[in-house]
Write an enzyme that holds these catalytic residues in place. Structure first.
Site, PDB file in Angstrom:
ATOM      1  N   HIS A  45     -21.141 -90.963  17.918  1.00 29.47           N
ATOM      2  CA  HIS A  45     -21.543 -89.688  17.316  1.00 29.47           C
ATOM      3  C   HIS A  45     -22.994 -89.704  16.805  1.00 29.47           C
ATOM      4  O   HIS A  45     -23.768 -88.788  17.086  1.00 29.47           O
ATOM      5  CB  HIS A  45     -20.611 -89.331  16.151  1.00 29.47           C
ATOM      6  CG  HIS A  45     -19.158 -89.281  16.526  1.00 29.47           C
ATOM      7  ND1 HIS A  45     -18.714 -88.893  17.767  1.00 29.47           N
ATOM      8  CD2 HIS A  45     -18.038 -89.564  15.816  1.00 29.47           C
ATOM      9  CE1 HIS A  45     -17.396 -88.950  17.796  1.00 29.47           C
ATOM     10  NE2 HIS A  45     -16.958 -89.358  16.625  1.00 29.47           N
TER      11      HIS A  45
ATOM     12  N   ASP B 296     -17.277 -87.085  23.654  1.00 31.93           N
ATOM     13  CA  ASP B 296     -17.726 -87.367  22.286  1.00 31.93           C
ATOM     14  C   ASP B 296     -17.684 -86.008  21.610  1.00 31.93           C
ATOM     15  O   ASP B 296     -18.530 -85.144  21.883  1.00 31.93           O
ATOM     16  CB  ASP B 296     -19.155 -87.912  22.279  1.00 31.93           C
ATOM     17  CG  ASP B 296     -19.622 -88.240  20.866  1.00 31.93           C
ATOM     18  OD1 ASP B 296     -19.349 -87.443  19.950  1.00 31.93           O
ATOM     19  OD2 ASP B 296     -20.261 -89.287  20.679  1.00 31.93           O
ATOM     20  N   HIS B 297     -16.699 -85.806  20.733  1.00 28.04           N
ATOM     21  CA  HIS B 297     -16.459 -84.433  20.295  1.00 28.04           C
ATOM     22  C   HIS B 297     -17.618 -83.859  19.475  1.00 28.04           C
ATOM     23  O   HIS B 297     -17.724 -82.655  19.322  1.00 28.04           O
ATOM     24  CB  HIS B 297     -15.113 -84.304  19.569  1.00 28.04           C
ATOM     25  CG  HIS B 297     -15.112 -84.801  18.152  1.00 28.04           C
ATOM     26  ND1 HIS B 297     -15.010 -86.126  17.835  1.00 28.04           N
ATOM     27  CD2 HIS B 297     -15.197 -84.142  16.973  1.00 28.04           C
ATOM     28  CE1 HIS B 297     -15.037 -86.258  16.515  1.00 28.04           C
ATOM     29  NE2 HIS B 297     -15.148 -85.070  15.962  1.00 28.04           N
TER      30      HIS B 297
HETATM   31  C1  BG6 Z   1     -13.713 -89.661  14.991  1.00 24.94           C
HETATM   32  C2  BG6 Z   1     -13.555 -90.952  14.248  1.00 24.94           C
HETATM   33  O1  BG6 Z   1     -14.322 -89.872  16.226  1.00 24.94           O
HETATM   34  O2  BG6 Z   1     -14.523 -88.761  14.234  1.00 24.94           O
HETATM   35  C3  BG6 Z   1     -12.974 -90.707  12.863  1.00 24.94           C
HETATM   36  O3  BG6 Z   1     -12.725 -91.830  14.974  1.00 24.94           O
HETATM   37  C4  BG6 Z   1     -13.781 -89.666  12.125  1.00 24.94           C
HETATM   38  O4  BG6 Z   1     -12.914 -91.912  12.138  1.00 24.94           O
HETATM   39  C5  BG6 Z   1     -13.976 -88.424  12.978  1.00 24.94           C
HETATM   40  O5  BG6 Z   1     -13.075 -89.339  10.936  1.00 24.94           O
HETATM   41  C6  BG6 Z   1     -14.929 -87.453  12.320  1.00 24.94           C
HETATM   42  O6  BG6 Z   1     -14.954 -86.266  13.056  1.00 24.94           O
HETATM   43  P1  BG6 Z   1     -15.298 -84.878  12.362  1.00 24.94           P
HETATM   44  O7  BG6 Z   1     -15.308 -83.902  13.484  1.00 24.94           O
HETATM   45  O8  BG6 Z   1     -14.224 -84.618  11.348  1.00 24.94           O
HETATM   46  O9  BG6 Z   1     -16.635 -85.063  11.728  1.00 24.94           O
END
Ligand code: BG6
Length: 527
Positions: free
Chosen positions: A277, A214-215
């Site tokens: 997230h 989960d980044h």
């Molecule tokens: C991803 C989603 O996990 O996270 C996307 O699939 C979203 O829809 C993105 O745009 C948002 O990531 P960040 O790091 O740009 O906030």
């Protein structure tokens, strides 16, 4: 982060990269990490979007900061016909476009691409894996990787089960060195599919080999929530229901579905953002102090929070959760189409691009404190924030001069962009009256540190190579997060909730989302 590597065969980071990194004035803050051992990183979906936008740029930037082992090979797998040369050229162009450091340094990139390969095959059949095995043996011998392998699943999620099964069937789950698997989100579509995927994955790999990504956990500012809470004495005594009235978590995006309409139709904001997230952000805010900073100690505490999330009854969903989809409008001055007009989206789509929810964590620390969550696309700007709203003072001494009262303190943790933390406190307005006015004490990453933050994928890819699972999701965690959102999904599917609301692109979501807080005497924060 703990650097737990069971491997021992730590190989050397090449000296050219070290010298380059030392000369770099904007070194990222990962440089005190131990060197990662040699590896071959195999990317399923190697010619896809995630590899080009995130994975390859992250690897290149790790290289730039001398954090990659010298013996690293990267193998992109895909169906498209391509040779190594054209794959390298494509990835170089992608790095130029998507890397946070812009145009790659020619010398460093040339060195990096020596370890970049492309293997074409059908990975829904055993034949693809026979080719992969053959290629791996050659590449490993050439680069001296010690046989350590990482399989990264970056394909469309429906292919995950088949790939995992075939990795097991062809014996690729047991390599000559260490073997790890990284699984991208979404992890399942609901509790049942997540449970099956877990059962399958745990059948083929040991839990210690599995890295569910989960980044958001790789973001510097998310890790800083833990530091703020557990490296400072002043927050913990007030971090509970006695002093906190509400918590707001916002993940706002100005972008739309960005050409991912087909995926998004299947997913929607609840599955795409909230189940993973936002639940992770909620867990790091609400968790108890772990006994130490080991992966399982932290994950044990996060899972307890997710388990304590109150499960909404079907009839409670409508009053606690709002869903909506964006209509046509203007974002940052540009006219944008309605969600239903996006490519790959049905004209009568019922998919939500916005969710707002009021959730409760039923435990001793948080009982009765609302956690307001919202996430949406095509909002006025990109902003992720966690705000803690403290209680009002019990008795106001300066009532006469301040008939409208004073505002409660707010601690706002800005996750992105403009990363930092601020506290709003009340201060005396200059003058003879005892007038009180809110002021902001602010800490900004950009101002306080001369270092650049690494991208989340840099941190996380390095952690996989180091064997550190702290920032990855454990099996029970993913299922607990699904359990919390299942009543919402079920109520929506069974028609037990109002129809999808609409909001104009470029506005802060639909009106019922504001009503959700107004009913409790709160308002969404203006970001
Ligand atoms: C991803 C989603 O996990 O996270 C996307 O699939 C979203 O829809 C993105 O745009 C948002 O990531 P960040 O790091 O740009 O906030």
């Amino acid at each position: 982060m703990t650097a737990v590597s069971a491997l021992g065969n730590v190989s050397e980071v090449d000296s050219a990269s070290r010298a380059q990194a030392a000369a770099n004035p904007l070194r990222v803050g990962l440089t005190s990490q131990p060197a990662a051992p040699g590896h071959t990183l195999v990317i399923f979906g190697g010619s896809g979007d995630l590899a080009a936008r995130k994975l390859i740029p992250a690897l290149y930037n790790l290289k730039r900061n001398a954090l990659l082992p010298a013996s690293l090979a990267v193998v992109g797998l895909g169906r498209r016909p391509m040779d190594h040369r054209s794959y390298r050229a494509r990835q170089r162009e992608a790095a130029r476009q998507f890397s946070r450091t812009g145009q790659p340094d020619p010398e460093l990139w040339n060195d990096f691409e020596q370890g970049l390969y492309y293997v074409r095959g059908d990975f829904s059949a055993t034949s693809g894996y026979a080719t992969l095995k053959r290629e791996l043996r050659q590449i490993e011998a050439r680069h001296g990787t010690g046989g350590n392998r990482i399989f990264y699943l970056a394909t469309q999620p429906s292919l995950f089960p088949e790939i995992i099964r075939l990795l097991g069937e062809t014996g690729l789950n047991r390599g000559p060195g260490s073997t790890r698997i990284v699984i991208e989100k979404p992890f399942g579509r609901d509790l049942t599919t997540a449970h099956h995927l877990n059962a399958l994955t745990n059948n083929v790999f040991h839990e210690s080999q599995i890295y569910r990504i989960d980044h958001y956990l790789g973001k510097e500012t998310v890790q800083n929530v833990l530091v703020l809470r557990f490296a400072n004495i002043i927050f913990e005594p007030v971090w509970n229901r006695r002093y906190i009235d509400a918590v707001q978590i916002t993940v706002a995006e100005s972008v739309g579905v960005e050409g991912r309409g087909v995926y998004y139709e299947e997913s929607g904001a609840l599955r795409d953002m909230v189940q993973n997230h936002l639940m992770q952000l909620l867990a790091v805010v609400a968790m108890e102090p772990p006994v130490d900073f080991q992966a399982d100690s932290i994950r044990d505490e996060k899972v307890k929070v997710l388990r304590a999330l109150r499960r909404l009854q079907p009839h409670q969903v409508a009053a606690n959760v709002v869903r909506a989809a964006y209509g046509q409008g203007f974002v940052e001055g540009v006219e944008v189409p309605a969600y239903r007009r996006e490519e790959g989206v049905a004209l009568d789509s019922k998919t939500e691009t916005y969710v707002a929810a009021r959730l409760f964590v039923d435990n001793w620390r948080w009982k009765g404190v609302p956690f307001y969550l919202r996430s949406g696309k095509r909002l006025p700007k990109r902003a992720t924030e966690i705000a803690i709203q403290f209680s009002a003072v019990p008795h106001l001494l300066f009532g006469e001069a301040n008939p409208e009262g004073v505002r409660p303190n707010v601690l706002a943790m800005r996750i992105q962009p403009d990363e930092g933390v601020s506290i709003t406190i009340e201060a005396k307005q200059p003058g003879l009256a005892m007038r009180v006015q809110p002021v902001r004490m602010d800490f900004g990453y950009g101002q306080s540190f001369a270092q650049e933050s690494p991208d989340a994928y840099e941190r996380l890819l390095l952690d996989v190579m180091l064997g550190d699972q702290t920032l990855f999701i454990r099996r029970d965690e993913t299922e607990a997060a699904w359990m919390a959102v299942m009543p919402i999904l079920e109520a929506w599917e069974n028609g037990r909730a109002p129809d999808l609301a609409a909001y104009e692109s470029g506005r802060w979501g639909p009106r019922p989302a504001g009503d959700l807080l107004r009913a409790d005497g709160f308002r969404w924060r203006r970001l």
